[in-house]
Every structure is written in C-alpha cells, then in structure tokens.
Design a protein around this motif. Structure first.
Motif, PDB file in Angstrom:
ATOM      1  N   PHE A  15       0.855  -1.187   0.000  1.00 40.42           N
ATOM      2  CA  PHE A  15       0.000   0.000   0.000  1.00 40.42           C
ATOM      3  C   PHE A  15       0.890   1.236   0.000  1.00 40.42           C
ATOM      4  O   PHE A  15       1.833   1.346   0.797  1.00 40.42           O
ATOM      5  CB  PHE A  15      -0.904  -0.031   1.226  1.00 40.42           C
ATOM      6  N   GLY A  16       0.626   2.175  -0.900  1.00 41.74           N
ATOM      7  CA  GLY A  16       1.532   3.283  -1.140  1.00 41.74           C
ATOM      8  C   GLY A  16       1.946   4.066   0.089  1.00 41.74           C
ATOM      9  O   GLY A  16       3.136   4.362   0.286  1.00 41.74           O
ATOM     10  N   TYR A  17       0.988   4.414   0.924  1.00 47.27           N
ATOM     11  CA  TYR A  17       1.289   5.221   2.109  1.00 47.27           C
ATOM     12  C   TYR A  17       2.208   4.453   3.063  1.00 47.27           C
ATOM     13  O   TYR A  17       3.171   5.002   3.602  1.00 47.27           O
ATOM     14  CB  TYR A  17      -0.009   5.609   2.802  1.00 47.27           C
ATOM     15  N   TYR A  18       1.926   3.163   3.251  1.00 47.60           N
ATOM     16  CA  TYR A  18       2.742   2.356   4.148  1.00 47.60           C
ATOM     17  C   TYR A  18       4.128   2.113   3.551  1.00 47.60           C
ATOM     18  O   TYR A  18       5.136   2.126   4.266  1.00 47.60           O
ATOM     19  CB  TYR A  18       2.043   1.032   4.441  1.00 47.60           C
ATOM     20  N   ALA A  19       4.174   1.880   2.245  1.00 46.02           N
ATOM     21  CA  ALA A  19       5.466   1.677   1.584  1.00 46.02           C
ATOM     22  C   ALA A  19       6.350   2.914   1.710  1.00 46.02           C
ATOM     23  O   ALA A  19       7.575   2.806   1.840  1.00 46.02           O
ATOM     24  CB  ALA A  19       5.253   1.331   0.110  1.00 46.02           C
ATOM     25  N   SER A  20       5.729   4.098   1.694  1.00 41.78           N
ATOM     26  CA  SER A  20       6.517   5.329   1.843  1.00 41.78           C
ATOM     27  C   SER A  20       7.104   5.422   3.246  1.00 41.78           C
ATOM     28  O   SER A  20       8.212   5.952   3.430  1.00 41.78           O
ATOM     29  CB  SER A  20       5.648   6.560   1.544  1.00 41.78           C
ATOM     30  N   LYS A  21       6.377   4.933   4.243  1.00 40.65           N
ATOM     31  CA  LYS A  21       6.906   4.911   5.607  1.00 40.65           C
ATOM     32  C   LYS A  21       8.117   3.979   5.698  1.00 40.65           C
ATOM     33  O   LYS A  21       9.125   4.303   6.345  1.00 40.65           O
ATOM     34  CB  LYS A  21       5.825   4.450   6.577  1.00 40.65           C
ATOM     35  N   ALA A  22       8.022   2.824   5.043  1.00 43.81           N
ATOM     36  CA  ALA A  22       9.134   1.873   5.052  1.00 43.81           C
ATOM     37  C   ALA A  22      10.356   2.463   4.346  1.00 43.81           C
ATOM     38  O   ALA A  22      11.494   2.286   4.793  1.00 43.81           O
ATOM     39  CB  ALA A  22       8.715   0.567   4.381  1.00 43.81           C
ATOM     40  N   ALA A  23      10.120   3.183   3.255  1.00 35.81           N
ATOM     41  CA  ALA A  23      11.221   3.808   2.520  1.00 35.81           C
ATOM     42  C   ALA A  23      11.903   4.869   3.378  1.00 35.81           C
ATOM     43  O   ALA A  23      13.138   4.998   3.359  1.00 35.81           O
ATOM     44  CB  ALA A  23      10.702   4.422   1.225  1.00 35.81           C
ATOM     45  N   LYS A  24      11.126   5.623   4.141  1.00 37.31           N
ATOM     46  CA  LYS A  24      11.736   6.628   5.014  1.00 37.31           C
ATOM     47  C   LYS A  24      12.524   5.956   6.137  1.00 37.31           C
ATOM     48  O   LYS A  24      13.605   6.430   6.512  1.00 37.31           O
ATOM     49  CB  LYS A  24      10.690   7.565   5.605  1.00 37.31           C
ATOM     50  N   GLU A  25      12.019   4.849   6.671  1.00 36.20           N
ATOM     51  CA  GLU A  25      12.774   4.117   7.694  1.00 36.20           C
ATOM     52  C   GLU A  25      14.160   3.734   7.167  1.00 36.20           C
ATOM     53  O   GLU A  25      15.167   3.824   7.886  1.00 36.20           O
ATOM     54  CB  GLU A  25      12.028   2.856   8.114  1.00 36.20           C
ATOM     55  N   GLN A  26      14.223   3.315   5.914  1.00 39.72           N
ATOM     56  CA  GLN A  26      15.508   2.926   5.325  1.00 39.72           C
ATOM     57  C   GLN A  26      16.448   4.120   5.227  1.00 39.72           C
ATOM     58  O   GLN A  26      17.661   3.988   5.435  1.00 39.72           O
ATOM     59  CB  GLN A  26      15.277   2.312   3.943  1.00 39.72           C
ATOM     60  N   ILE A  27      15.890   5.289   4.918  1.00 38.86           N
ATOM     61  CA  ILE A  27      16.692   6.520   4.883  1.00 38.86           C
ATOM     62  C   ILE A  27      17.305   6.779   6.262  1.00 38.86           C
ATOM     63  O   ILE A  27      18.492   7.114   6.387  1.00 38.86           O
ATOM     64  CB  ILE A  27      15.829   7.718   4.465  1.00 38.86           C
ATOM     65  N   TYR A  28      16.498   6.605   7.292  1.00 37.26           N
ATOM     66  CA  TYR A  28      16.993   6.818   8.657  1.00 37.26           C
ATOM     67  C   TYR A  28      18.054   5.787   9.025  1.00 37.26           C
ATOM     68  O   TYR A  28      19.070   6.119   9.626  1.00 37.26           O
ATOM     69  CB  TYR A  28      15.825   6.771   9.650  1.00 37.26           C
ATOM     70  N   GLU A  29      17.828   4.546   8.649  1.00 41.88           N
ATOM     71  CA  GLU A  29      18.790   3.492   8.984  1.00 41.88           C
ATOM     72  C   GLU A  29      20.147   3.738   8.324  1.00 41.88           C
ATOM     73  O   GLU A  29      21.193   3.439   8.903  1.00 41.88           O
ATOM     74  CB  GLU A  29      18.238   2.131   8.546  1.00 41.88           C
ATOM     75  N   ARG A  30      20.136   4.307   7.118  1.00 44.98           N
ATOM     76  CA  ARG A  30      21.387   4.519   6.379  1.00 44.98           C
ATOM     77  C   ARG A  30      22.065   5.840   6.716  1.00 44.98           C
ATOM     78  O   ARG A  30      23.163   6.102   6.243  1.00 44.98           O
ATOM     79  CB  ARG A  30      21.105   4.460   4.872  1.00 44.98           C
ATOM     80  N   SER A  31      21.410   6.674   7.509  1.00 45.35           N
ATOM     81  CA  SER A  31      21.981   7.985   7.804  1.00 45.35           C
ATOM     82  C   SER A  31      23.202   7.854   8.722  1.00 45.35           C
ATOM     83  O   SER A  31      23.439   6.808   9.325  1.00 45.35           O
ATOM     84  CB  SER A  31      20.940   8.881   8.472  1.00 45.35           C
TER      85      SER A  31
END
Length: 265
Positions: A117-133
C-alpha cells in the motif's frame, strides 16, 4: 536542557510531542511549512516555530540551529507529498547532520515494510533513509490511531451506514500515548546506531466492536455494514499485520478516547 526540533509539530502526534517536551523543560523548535499564528489551537506556548520545507530544504538550517535531537512526525498521504516523503526525510537528516544533531527519531507504522500500500510503503522507505543515515536513529512503529477508526465510521455515517471491513481486527492507540513513547525513544541514551520499536493500543477487537462503541458514543443512527476490502490494504488487515499483541501499551482505550473527545466527534 535538550534542544528538540520537531518536524510536523502541528499534527496530532507532533503537537503532543511538543507539548510534552515543553512541559519537561526542553527547548523546542517546530518545523512547519505554514507555522500556525499565535492563539491557534495547534500552537504550543513556549515553542519556537520556523517556516521550513523538507521538500526543498528551505528554512531547515535556521530551524536546526542548536538542536540536539530531531523528531520526525511528518506525513505524506497523497500526491506529490507521498512521492517525495522519503526524500524529504533525507533532506531533513542531511540538514540535521550539518547542524551537529546527535540523534533522530521518526514516527512510523507497524509492519509498514510488509505492505505494498503506497502510504505504508513510503513509511518503510523513510525508515531505510533513517537506517542509512550517519546519525543515531530510532523508528517508532505504532498501530492505527483511534481517530482513524472514528473518521471511517463518521464518513460512512453521513450515508446512514457505519462501515466495517470483513476479517479486520484493530488495535487502536491514542496519539498522546504514541507521542509519549516517541519522545522517550528520542531522548534515550545512545544505543544501537539504528533501532526499531513498536507500540500498540491496549485492546485488540474485531472492527465491528469498535463500530458499536462509536455508534453508542455518538448516537449515530447508521447501520453497521460489513464489506470486503480488496487490494493491498485489505490484504494487510486480513493478515493481522496492523496488530502487535506483544506491544500492547496500557494507555487510553477507544471507549475512553471517545469519551474524552465527545465534543468533536
């Protein structure tokens, strides 16, 4: 005193984070694309408000001056905001790193990485941004808010029905309880470079039970109607991926939230 910068500090979780941080004696800067005027119900006395936009980076540097911690409560529900949601997180973190911020926390959704689901997938994508920071980061995954269920029921009630999704159970939680957990996670001493926590509401019930509670609280004459929900969201709910039984939080129940918000239902 810790200096906290809250992105999305005028939303239902963000403004509660701001209120709790001010009450605890912290310095608070709020990032908002359109800061609320004085006297607005979403503005908290004692906080500083900055006009800044994570989609462009404009204003972020000024808002982050002196910040020790960033708490990201931003939302991107549709359109351009949804498409650029993760990228906005990357801009925020880059600006935070340039400002010397030590730690960042982001609000997310339980099992968002297991839904297309697009909204949830966007949350997962942001989590990955945080993990890689390069910062020390934590993601707090929460179950759905009480207000989501209330909004679904209220929307249907206008047509004299109270919609209930077949095969769906919910574990709703009060935004105030999520805000308290998010602030705590953001302020904890250094641990793993990136962590993920979950928090769920105090009760798990079939959606129809929450519909009955809402109907009794509002006096709605709508008829409870069950219907199938197709697509990615329906699959997510039927699989129970919106639930975290092991993460029950002894907070405000749906019935209690309804009573507290009776004037606005």
């Amino acid at each position: 005193m810790t200096r906290i910068c809250v992105a999305g500090g005028t939303g239902q979780v963000g403004r509660e984070v701001v209120r709790r941080a001010i009450a605890a004696g912290h310095g608070v800067a709020v990032i908002s694309r359109n800061p609320p005027p004085a006297g607005s119900p979403v503005r908290t006395d004692g906080a500083e408000y900055f006009a800044a936009d994570v989609s462009t980076g404009e204003g972020l540097a000024a808002a982050l001056v002196g910040a020790d911690v960033v708490i990201d409560c931003l939302e991107g529900r549709s359109g351009k905001a949804l498409k650029e949601f993760a990228d906005g997180g990357a801009r925020l973190l880059a600006a935070a790193q340039d400002a010397g911020v030590e730690r960042a926390a982001v609000l997310s959704i339980v099992n968002c990485d297991r839904s297309s689901f697009g909204y949830y997938a966007s949350k997962a994508a942001k989590e990955q941004i945080y993990e890689r920071s390069g910062l020390e980061t934590v993601a707090l995954r929460a179950t759905q808010f009480h207000s989501l269920l209330a909004a679904i029921f209220a929307a249907g009630s206008k047509l004299r029905i109270i919609p209930v999704i077949k095969g769906a159970r919910f574990q709703p939680i009060a935004p105030a309880d999520v805000a308290a957990a998010l602030l705590e996670a953001a302020l904890e001493p250094a641990g793993p470079r990136h962590g993920v926590r979950t928090i769920g509401g105090p009760e798990i019930e079939e959606m129809g039970e929450f519909a009955r509670q809402w109907k009794a609280a509002t006096g709605s004459r709508g008829r409870i109607v069950r219907f199938p929900l197709p697509g990615a969201m329906g699959k997510y709910l039927r699989a129970g991926l919106n639930l975290v039984p092991e993460g029950r939080h002894a907070g405000e129940t749906f019935r209690g939230w309804l009573a507290m918000n009776a004037d606005s239902l």
